[in-house]
Write an enzyme that holds these catalytic residues in place. Sequence first.
Site, PDB file in Angstrom:
ATOM      1  N   HIS A  19     -87.409  51.702  16.535  1.00  0.00           N
ATOM      2  CA  HIS A  19     -87.140  50.479  17.308  1.00  0.00           C
ATOM      3  C   HIS A  19     -88.308  50.171  18.252  1.00  0.00           C
ATOM      4  O   HIS A  19     -88.736  49.023  18.375  1.00  0.00           O
ATOM      5  CB  HIS A  19     -85.882  50.642  18.176  1.00  0.00           C
ATOM      6  N   LYS A  43     -68.108  48.965  15.333  1.00  0.00           N
ATOM      7  CA  LYS A  43     -68.390  50.401  15.254  1.00  0.00           C
ATOM      8  C   LYS A  43     -68.117  51.003  16.639  1.00  0.00           C
ATOM      9  O   LYS A  43     -68.357  50.363  17.655  1.00  0.00           O
ATOM     10  CB  LYS A  43     -69.874  50.646  14.934  1.00  0.00           C
ATOM     11  N   ARG A  92     -86.933  48.673   6.895  1.00  0.00           N
ATOM     12  CA  ARG A  92     -87.429  50.006   6.522  1.00  0.00           C
ATOM     13  C   ARG A  92     -87.588  50.076   5.011  1.00  0.00           C
ATOM     14  O   ARG A  92     -88.662  49.937   4.468  1.00  0.00           O
ATOM     15  CB  ARG A  92     -86.464  51.091   7.019  1.00  0.00           C
ATOM     16  N   SER A 130     -80.574  55.111  13.857  1.00  0.00           N
ATOM     17  CA  SER A 130     -79.741  55.620  14.957  1.00  0.00           C
ATOM     18  C   SER A 130     -78.627  56.495  14.385  1.00  0.00           C
ATOM     19  O   SER A 130     -78.285  57.542  14.945  1.00  0.00           O
ATOM     20  CB  SER A 130     -79.117  54.459  15.731  1.00  0.00           C
TER      21      SER A 130
HETATM   22  O1  PNS Z   1     -78.681  47.123  14.720  1.00  0.00           O
HETATM   23  P1  PNS Z   1     -77.660  46.385  13.896  1.00  0.00           P
HETATM   24  O2  PNS Z   1     -76.290  46.969  14.146  1.00  0.00           O
HETATM   25  O3  PNS Z   1     -78.020  46.344  12.445  1.00  0.00           O
HETATM   26  O4  PNS Z   1     -77.661  44.861  14.456  1.00  0.00           O
HETATM   27  C1  PNS Z   1     -76.824  43.891  13.870  1.00  0.00           C
HETATM   28  C2  PNS Z   1     -76.807  42.567  14.674  1.00  0.00           C
HETATM   29  C3  PNS Z   1     -76.475  42.831  16.133  1.00  0.00           C
HETATM   30  C4  PNS Z   1     -78.184  41.931  14.608  1.00  0.00           C
HETATM   31  C5  PNS Z   1     -75.756  41.642  13.994  1.00  0.00           C
HETATM   32  O5  PNS Z   1     -74.558  42.349  13.865  1.00  0.00           O
HETATM   33  C6  PNS Z   1     -75.498  40.356  14.762  1.00  0.00           C
HETATM   34  O6  PNS Z   1     -76.357  39.510  14.849  1.00  0.00           O
HETATM   35  N1  PNS Z   1     -74.291  40.220  15.334  1.00  0.00           N
HETATM   36  C7  PNS Z   1     -73.919  39.059  16.127  1.00  0.00           C
HETATM   37  C8  PNS Z   1     -72.848  38.213  15.452  1.00  0.00           C
HETATM   38  C9  PNS Z   1     -73.458  37.160  14.548  1.00  0.00           C
HETATM   39  O7  PNS Z   1     -74.251  36.336  14.973  1.00  0.00           O
HETATM   40  N2  PNS Z   1     -73.072  37.206  13.280  1.00  0.00           N
HETATM   41  C10 PNS Z   1     -73.579  36.304  12.277  1.00  0.00           C
HETATM   42  C11 PNS Z   1     -74.973  36.749  11.838  1.00  0.00           C
HETATM   43  S1  PNS Z   1     -75.178  36.519  10.168  1.00  0.00           S
END
Ligand code: PNS
Length: 164
Positions: A19, A43, A92, A130
């Site tokens: 990150h 989660k 990745r 993570s």
């Molecule tokens: O590190 P992660 O858990 O892969 O991050 C995922 C994240 C936070 C980027 C994604 O879950 C997100 O954007 N959530 C916010 C809700 C949202 O906007 N959903 C529609 C996106 S397609």
Amino acid sequence: MTERVALYPGSFDPLTNGHLDILSRARRLADKVVVAILENDAKTPLFSVSERIEMIHEIVGGDGSTPVRSFSGLLVDFAQEVGATLIVRGLRAVSDYEYELQMALMNRRLIPSIETVFLMAKEEYSYVSSRLVKEVAGLGGDVSGLVPESVRRRLVGRVASCGS
Ligand code: PNS
């Protein structure tokens, strides 16, 4: 000239060196990179949102060009709220691609003017997540070099207290 703001969203539970590597690359693309931690994640996190903000702050803090915020609701709404025109995500392996593509296209459908950019971390972090870091630390493995030292210390303390 208008300031270019990027949003670097994620769970960051916890922040890894992968990150951090993405963040330093994003800082070359934007004047300001807002690190955005998702609240109300389905989660069950190991660290609370405020702990994650504090941990990231300890590492990148003190510099107004990298604020650390939490958000709930749609990512694109938060991007607009902070004036971000870029969403940064790390890629990745090929296995990340499908999920990332779906999110990027959905976000673009919601707000077409916000662009998602994918950045690749150093090869040495290409397998670091993570989830794996928590698993290894939880089973007593050494995660030094994979997460910042301050995160490693907290992680070891947390998994020890969860296991007892
Ligand atoms: O590190 P992660 O858990 O892969 O991050 C995922 C994240 C936070 C980027 C994604 O879950 C997100 O954007 N959530 C916010 C809700 C949202 O906007 N959903 C529609 C996106 S397609």
